[in-house]
Design a protein around this motif. Sequence first.
Motif, PDB file in Angstrom:
ATOM      1  N   VAL A 108       0.836  -1.201   0.000  1.00  0.00           N
ATOM      2  CA  VAL A 108       0.000   0.000   0.000  1.00  0.00           C
ATOM      3  C   VAL A 108       0.870   1.249   0.000  1.00  0.00           C
ATOM      4  O   VAL A 108       0.660   2.185  -0.782  1.00  0.00           O
ATOM      5  CB  VAL A 108      -0.936  -0.010   1.226  1.00  0.00           C
ATOM      6  N   LYS A 109       1.857   1.276   0.866  1.00  0.00           N
ATOM      7  CA  LYS A 109       2.758   2.431   0.936  1.00  0.00           C
ATOM      8  C   LYS A 109       3.556   2.575  -0.351  1.00  0.00           C
ATOM      9  O   LYS A 109       3.756   3.689  -0.853  1.00  0.00           O
ATOM     10  CB  LYS A 109       3.701   2.261   2.131  1.00  0.00           C
ATOM     11  N   GLU A 110       3.985   1.459  -0.923  1.00  0.00           N
ATOM     12  CA  GLU A 110       4.759   1.496  -2.164  1.00  0.00           C
ATOM     13  C   GLU A 110       3.918   2.031  -3.316  1.00  0.00           C
ATOM     14  O   GLU A 110       4.396   2.834  -4.128  1.00  0.00           O
ATOM     15  CB  GLU A 110       5.264   0.089  -2.491  1.00  0.00           C
ATOM     16  N   VAL A 111       2.646   1.609  -3.385  1.00  0.00           N
ATOM     17  CA  VAL A 111       1.757   2.080  -4.453  1.00  0.00           C
ATOM     18  C   VAL A 111       1.530   3.580  -4.339  1.00  0.00           C
ATOM     19  O   VAL A 111       1.567   4.317  -5.338  1.00  0.00           O
ATOM     20  CB  VAL A 111       0.418   1.315  -4.408  1.00  0.00           C
ATOM     21  N   PHE A 112       1.301   4.086  -3.133  1.00  0.00           N
ATOM     22  CA  PHE A 112       1.054   5.518  -2.946  1.00  0.00           C
ATOM     23  C   PHE A 112       2.293   6.335  -3.320  1.00  0.00           C
ATOM     24  O   PHE A 112       2.188   7.352  -4.016  1.00  0.00           O
ATOM     25  CB  PHE A 112       0.665   5.795  -1.496  1.00  0.00           C
ATOM     26  N   GLU A 113       3.462   5.893  -2.870  1.00  0.00           N
ATOM     27  CA  GLU A 113       4.683   6.638  -3.173  1.00  0.00           C
ATOM     28  C   GLU A 113       4.991   6.615  -4.662  1.00  0.00           C
ATOM     29  O   GLU A 113       5.441   7.619  -5.221  1.00  0.00           O
ATOM     30  CB  GLU A 113       5.855   6.055  -2.371  1.00  0.00           C
ATOM     31  N   ARG A 114       4.765   5.467  -5.305  1.00  0.00           N
ATOM     32  CA  ARG A 114       5.020   5.392  -6.737  1.00  0.00           C
ATOM     33  C   ARG A 114       4.024   6.245  -7.521  1.00  0.00           C
ATOM     34  O   ARG A 114       4.368   6.856  -8.532  1.00  0.00           O
ATOM     35  CB  ARG A 114       4.954   3.941  -7.212  1.00  0.00           C
TER      36      ARG A 114
END
Length: 420
Positions: free
Chosen positions: A261-267
């Motif tokens: 989830v955090k990776e998707v938001f940052e990307r």
Amino acid sequence: MPVASKEKKRVMDFCKYPSLIEVPDLLEMQRASYEEFLQRDVPPEKREYKGLEAVFRDVFPVESYNEKMSLEYVEYRFAEPRYSMEKCEEEELTYAIPLYVKLRLNKKETGEVIEQEVYLGDIPLMNERGSFIINGTEKIVVNQIQRTPGVFFEETTATSGEGKASYRARIIPERGNWLDLELKDGLLYMRINRGRRFLGTLFLRALGASPEDVLNQIDSPQDREILRRSFEQDGASSTRDALLKIYHQLRPGRPPVFESVKEVFERTFLNPRYYNLDKIGRFQINQELGLNTGWDCMVLRLEDMVGVVRSLLKINREAVELESMDHLAYRRVRRIGDLLTEQIRIGLAHLSRIVQQRMSIQSPETITPRSLVNTKALRGAIESFFHTGQLSQYLDQTNPLAELTHKRRLSALGPGGLSR
């Protein structure tokens, strides 16, 4: 230095009086844009971050799914054209230059490094007349007029519960998702790519802001009350909760795992490779919100979002008259270099996916940069742009004036513009 040099014809002047004003080069904009895109005569170590160089830096390095290998970009060069313009016109060929890219494959487990030069295809070359020879026919690429990236405030057709006009803030990046913020029923709402509506304070929490940090930057008690109610009703108590709720908006139906989830938001919002305001968008946001952020910051920051929210609340409270989003001040001209840069970015993005697939299939002992690269992806993107693109047109050769007018024409159609 012109893109394609050719001996100039001698011009005889029969005027009785000397010319008081030198006639400007009316095709300089097209030629200069293509030269900046290619940077053909610039040494690799001195090339600036723009055009073809910027695309290669953005797409590479490409890592394998298991992160045991990576393919890195080193530099590119052009060879001389295979055929002259005259031969291309006679034999219905494309006047182009071969593109070679030096790539470096790092095998992290063994420490082996393989560096090879790979042929990626031919790029059509602009001649001194500002046109291209495509399959023996002279074609030109029309400049596109398009809405500039940045933040815009506009009045919507809906009205608030008190009967007043309703306003909306829209953040448009050069590349990435559009964000809409609006006020309804005394709460701050947000949409991503015109999707489902959710409370905008979730996005502020996801960027790491606490309610106290945001409320302390708002002067009006009425505006603070709107934000306070929005924070209370967003159903999140931490950054983690906000990220999970936004993930449901981005990937509905998928089970959330906090790391992904955090990776998707940052990307999606914090990685300039996927979300990019460009220098024009950063300049426009700084001007609109009174910020002083450096032009090298191409993504949204917390200060930007707080500034947008503060301005939207002020506009909604004071009901000020806004300029139309169709005003020419909010338009920009995308030249041939900008248009072809985006097309090649699409081709290289496809190429990077092919490279990742081949990394997982081929044997690590025999794998090389040449065995990973498939030139069809980039060649297909270039051919579709020049052969079937809306902005690539056959040159109007009725007379010299019609030819010059066609080369300097602006169009609102094309990728990222209007559709018929």
